[in-house]
Write a protein that holds these residues in place. Sequence first.
Motif, PDB file in Angstrom:
ATOM      1  N   ILE A 126       0.852  -1.193   0.000  1.00  0.00           N
ATOM      2  CA  ILE A 126       0.000   0.000   0.000  1.00  0.00           C
ATOM      3  C   ILE A 126       0.892   1.248   0.000  1.00  0.00           C
ATOM      4  N   GLY A 127       1.924   1.194   0.840  1.00  0.00           N
ATOM      5  CA  GLY A 127       2.856   2.318   0.928  1.00  0.00           C
ATOM      6  C   GLY A 127       3.503   2.623  -0.419  1.00  0.00           C
ATOM      7  N   GLU A 128       3.873   1.574  -1.157  1.00  0.00           N
ATOM      8  CA  GLU A 128       4.513   1.801  -2.464  1.00  0.00           C
ATOM      9  C   GLU A 128       3.548   2.441  -3.455  1.00  0.00           C
ATOM     10  N   GLN A 129       2.305   1.992  -3.427  1.00  0.00           N
ATOM     11  CA  GLN A 129       1.325   2.576  -4.352  1.00  0.00           C
ATOM     12  C   GLN A 129       1.064   4.040  -4.021  1.00  0.00           C
ATOM     13  N   VAL A 130       1.004   4.329  -2.724  1.00  0.00           N
ATOM     14  CA  VAL A 130       0.775   5.721  -2.308  1.00  0.00           C
ATOM     15  C   VAL A 130       1.993   6.563  -2.682  1.00  0.00           C
ATOM     16  N   GLU A 131       3.179   6.002  -2.445  1.00  0.00           N
ATOM     17  CA  GLU A 131       4.406   6.734  -2.758  1.00  0.00           C
ATOM     18  C   GLU A 131       4.513   6.999  -4.259  1.00  0.00           C
ATOM     19  N   ALA A 132       4.032   6.048  -5.061  1.00  0.00           N
ATOM     20  CA  ALA A 132       4.070   6.254  -6.510  1.00  0.00           C
ATOM     21  C   ALA A 132       3.139   7.385  -6.929  1.00  0.00           C
ATOM     22  N   GLY A 133       2.232   7.772  -6.052  1.00  0.00           N
ATOM     23  CA  GLY A 133       1.378   8.922  -6.334  1.00  0.00           C
ATOM     24  C   GLY A 133      -0.014   8.589  -6.833  1.00  0.00           C
ATOM     25  N   LEU A 134      -0.420   7.330  -6.728  1.00  0.00           N
ATOM     26  CA  LEU A 134      -1.749   6.952  -7.211  1.00  0.00           C
ATOM     27  C   LEU A 134      -2.838   7.647  -6.399  1.00  0.00           C
ATOM     28  N   ASP A 135      -3.962   7.910  -7.057  1.00  0.00           N
ATOM     29  CA  ASP A 135      -5.101   8.512  -6.360  1.00  0.00           C
ATOM     30  C   ASP A 135      -5.941   7.458  -5.650  1.00  0.00           C
ATOM     31  N   ILE A 136      -6.083   6.299  -6.300  1.00  0.00           N
ATOM     32  CA  ILE A 136      -6.886   5.212  -5.734  1.00  0.00           C
ATOM     33  C   ILE A 136      -6.042   3.944  -5.822  1.00  0.00           C
ATOM     34  N   ILE A 137      -6.002   3.192  -4.740  1.00  0.00           N
ATOM     35  CA  ILE A 137      -5.146   1.999  -4.739  1.00  0.00           C
ATOM     36  C   ILE A 137      -5.964   0.742  -4.445  1.00  0.00           C
ATOM     37  N   THR A 138      -5.294  -0.395  -4.467  1.00  0.00           N
ATOM     38  CA  THR A 138      -5.897  -1.649  -3.986  1.00  0.00           C
ATOM     39  C   THR A 138      -5.008  -2.166  -2.850  1.00  0.00           C
ATOM     40  N   ASP A 139      -5.406  -3.259  -2.253  1.00  0.00           N
ATOM     41  CA  ASP A 139      -4.539  -3.822  -1.210  1.00  0.00           C
ATOM     42  C   ASP A 139      -3.403  -4.643  -1.828  1.00  0.00           C
ATOM     43  N   GLY A 140      -3.307  -4.628  -3.158  1.00  0.00           N
ATOM     44  CA  GLY A 140      -2.238  -5.342  -3.846  1.00  0.00           C
ATOM     45  C   GLY A 140      -2.513  -6.821  -4.024  1.00  0.00           C
ATOM     46  N   GLN A 141      -3.588  -7.303  -3.419  1.00  0.00           N
ATOM     47  CA  GLN A 141      -3.968  -8.720  -3.514  1.00  0.00           C
ATOM     48  C   GLN A 141      -2.810  -9.641  -3.126  1.00  0.00           C
ATOM     49  N   GLU A 156      -7.796   1.010   6.560  1.00  0.00           N
ATOM     50  CA  GLU A 156      -7.224   1.575   7.797  1.00  0.00           C
ATOM     51  C   GLU A 156      -5.752   1.926   7.645  1.00  0.00           C
ATOM     52  N   ASN A 157      -5.097   1.253   6.699  1.00  0.00           N
ATOM     53  CA  ASN A 157      -3.648   1.431   6.574  1.00  0.00           C
ATOM     54  C   ASN A 157      -3.234   2.216   5.341  1.00  0.00           C
ATOM     55  N   SER A 158      -4.205   2.896   4.723  1.00  0.00           N
ATOM     56  CA  SER A 158      -3.871   3.622   3.500  1.00  0.00           C
ATOM     57  C   SER A 158      -4.187   5.097   3.639  1.00  0.00           C
ATOM     58  N   ALA A 159      -3.264   5.908   3.122  1.00  0.00           N
ATOM     59  CA  ALA A 159      -3.498   7.351   3.097  1.00  0.00           C
ATOM     60  C   ALA A 159      -4.398   7.729   1.917  1.00  0.00           C
ATOM     61  N   LYS A 160      -4.636   6.789   1.008  1.00  0.00           N
ATOM     62  CA  LYS A 160      -5.457   7.066  -0.174  1.00  0.00           C
ATOM     63  C   LYS A 160      -6.662   6.124  -0.179  1.00  0.00           C
ATOM     64  N   PRO A 161      -7.729   6.501  -0.886  1.00  0.00           N
ATOM     65  CA  PRO A 161      -8.885   5.599  -0.970  1.00  0.00           C
ATOM     66  C   PRO A 161      -8.497   4.233  -1.547  1.00  0.00           C
ATOM     67  N   VAL A 162      -9.113   3.201  -1.013  1.00  0.00           N
ATOM     68  CA  VAL A 162      -8.850   1.832  -1.463  1.00  0.00           C
ATOM     69  C   VAL A 162     -10.097   1.316  -2.175  1.00  0.00           C
ATOM     70  N   LYS A 163      -9.921   0.768  -3.367  1.00  0.00           N
ATOM     71  CA  LYS A 163     -11.077   0.117  -4.000  1.00  0.00           C
ATOM     72  C   LYS A 163     -11.008  -1.377  -3.733  1.00  0.00           C
TER      73      LYS A 163
END
Lengths: 324, 331
Positions: A50-65, A122-129
Amino acid sequence: MQTTVVGNYPKIPNRPRPARLRQAINRRDRGEITSEELARIEDEVTVEVIGEQVEAGLDIITDGQVRWDDDQTYVTRRLGGVEIGSLERYLDTNTYYRRPEVTGPVSWREPILVRDYRFAAENSAKPVKAIITGPYTLAALSLDNHYGSREKLALALAEELRNEVQALAEAGAPIIQVNDPVIVFNKDDIEIFSRALTRMLNGVQVETAVYTWFGSAAQILPALLDLPVATIGLDFVSGRDNWEAVKSVRFDKKLGAGIVDGRNTRIESLEQIEESIRRLSESVPPADIYVNPSCGLEYLPRETAFEKLKRMVEGARRAQPVAA
Amino acid sequence: MPALTTNAVGSYPKPDYLAQARTQFSQGKIDRAELDKLERKATEYWIRSQEQIGLDVLVHGEMERGDMVAYFAGEPGGNPIGGMKLGGLVRSYGNRYYHKPIIVDRLTWPGPMTVEMWRYAQSLTDRPVKGMLTGAYTMVEWSFDDYYPSRRDAVLDMAPIIRREVEELVKAGAKYIQIDEPAIHTRPNEDFDLAVEAMHLTVDGIDAEFHTHICYGEVEKIYPDMLRLPVKQIHLAFMNTDFEYLKLIEQTPFDSGKDLGVGVTDIHTRFIEKVEDVKDGIRRTLKLFPPERLWIYPDCGLKTRTTDEAEAKLQVMVDAVRDIKRELEIE
């Protein structure tokens, strides 16, 4: 315009970073750690991803499955009437999944993905789909020993998975995305596909999406645009015909624009990304475009996946029309 | 070769000592000479084993190869094709990961990649040992590509490299060369012509008997198109699909100029088939082909089985062929 991903993210990094999940699974298999300890490491790796996706700058992330062994088994393993069977080749890749075997009526017995969604949110600074595999794809990639027709199985799965969609909506998922790629390989089944997805999603009070990949949806795009979903995800890398297809229809939904190759290591140039977005903006208002890779990123080396996302985000920023 | 020639697809399981040595070599704990010695020891084991079981044509067993593409792209101990390297870890399935090859520059032939091991294996036996290569299409399809503008460009540059290796094998004395194309049905509509073109570039005008192995998968999508491949023999995995492919051949006859390689034991199961079941499959195939046009194989490489399972499956196959030959009074 927002940036996002299609679903999965590579589970382990390369040296010098430790492959913690891989080691933990090996240790669990050898009986050196318990399943609970493995689950804790899965959580930790999920937070990392999750941290890597947020750091990459994404607006909406997933839990990475991260916890998913593959798209089919993670969703079906907790349904009644399904067992997990043999190793099979996944579509046109050199990767494999375990084929679900339907042995009786499928039934939803308990939430499958809700705990994962809550943990990620709970663990993401960005919305999670929330991501769920679609009923058509599950039916097509399963061995059916009970229903006797793909249509019956797909509709039964849709009916049962509707409970999961509702549970995810109640848990607060802002977007529920159905990944249902196999329809692009079997376009003749579009009616079954549409009926199943409608049964699964009709009337759900949250933003929904259906994503396809590994091919063009050109001939079935009008049918996709009739589905009760907000967003249609298309692969513009391996489905070259999708470029023309979006121009030839009135595209009145949001577009999940798969313009960065999720299956190859070559990093797209900023110009290429900008140009792709501009082209699509001729058919879909930029505000209705989600920019994302062509498919899940799991089968790239982790560091490459991260670089690709960073580049995609930067390209999307540059393509963003300047606010008046 | 005699009617119903028995042969194997390519890989055999590696003994534990070799698996350990490969790890030690990649960690720098043993040198190339030590690894080489163990690879040869394991190869000799499989040559003797195949002779004892009674195969007519042998394979060397691919003891020096990990993955059929990655071996040519930088696996420890190999001689990688110029312009290829191994990339970061990518998941294969479950908890298994491998270093997937990446094309990073223009492809070039690096000198012989497979000849020494072939020559060694052939030196151990009077029976013919097949040369084993991976086809250009599969080499590219199962690699990442950071260099070429299109898959077509990459495949057309890969083909002459595989051809050069074929020429070296023929020079060394190989009569039979198998060019595996397990990825050939990946994009049947988009890419099949390209795969055929690449095979022409690889084999045309070279004096050897060429075979190709097409792995299980959506074979029906490339039949009868596959008959355009310029090879003498096409091998398919029949047992895994309970000889369903015979229906395709009933509908559209197989090319009369080609031989069929029939996979008669499933390599994905630990279960050892019964001789009677294998004979039944061969008999069904014989309704469509004269025995001189059939070679009998396992479905695929046996490397994922244990040594005991692999040998048991080969034995069942050889026993079944012996019985059938007796029935047909072929010698």
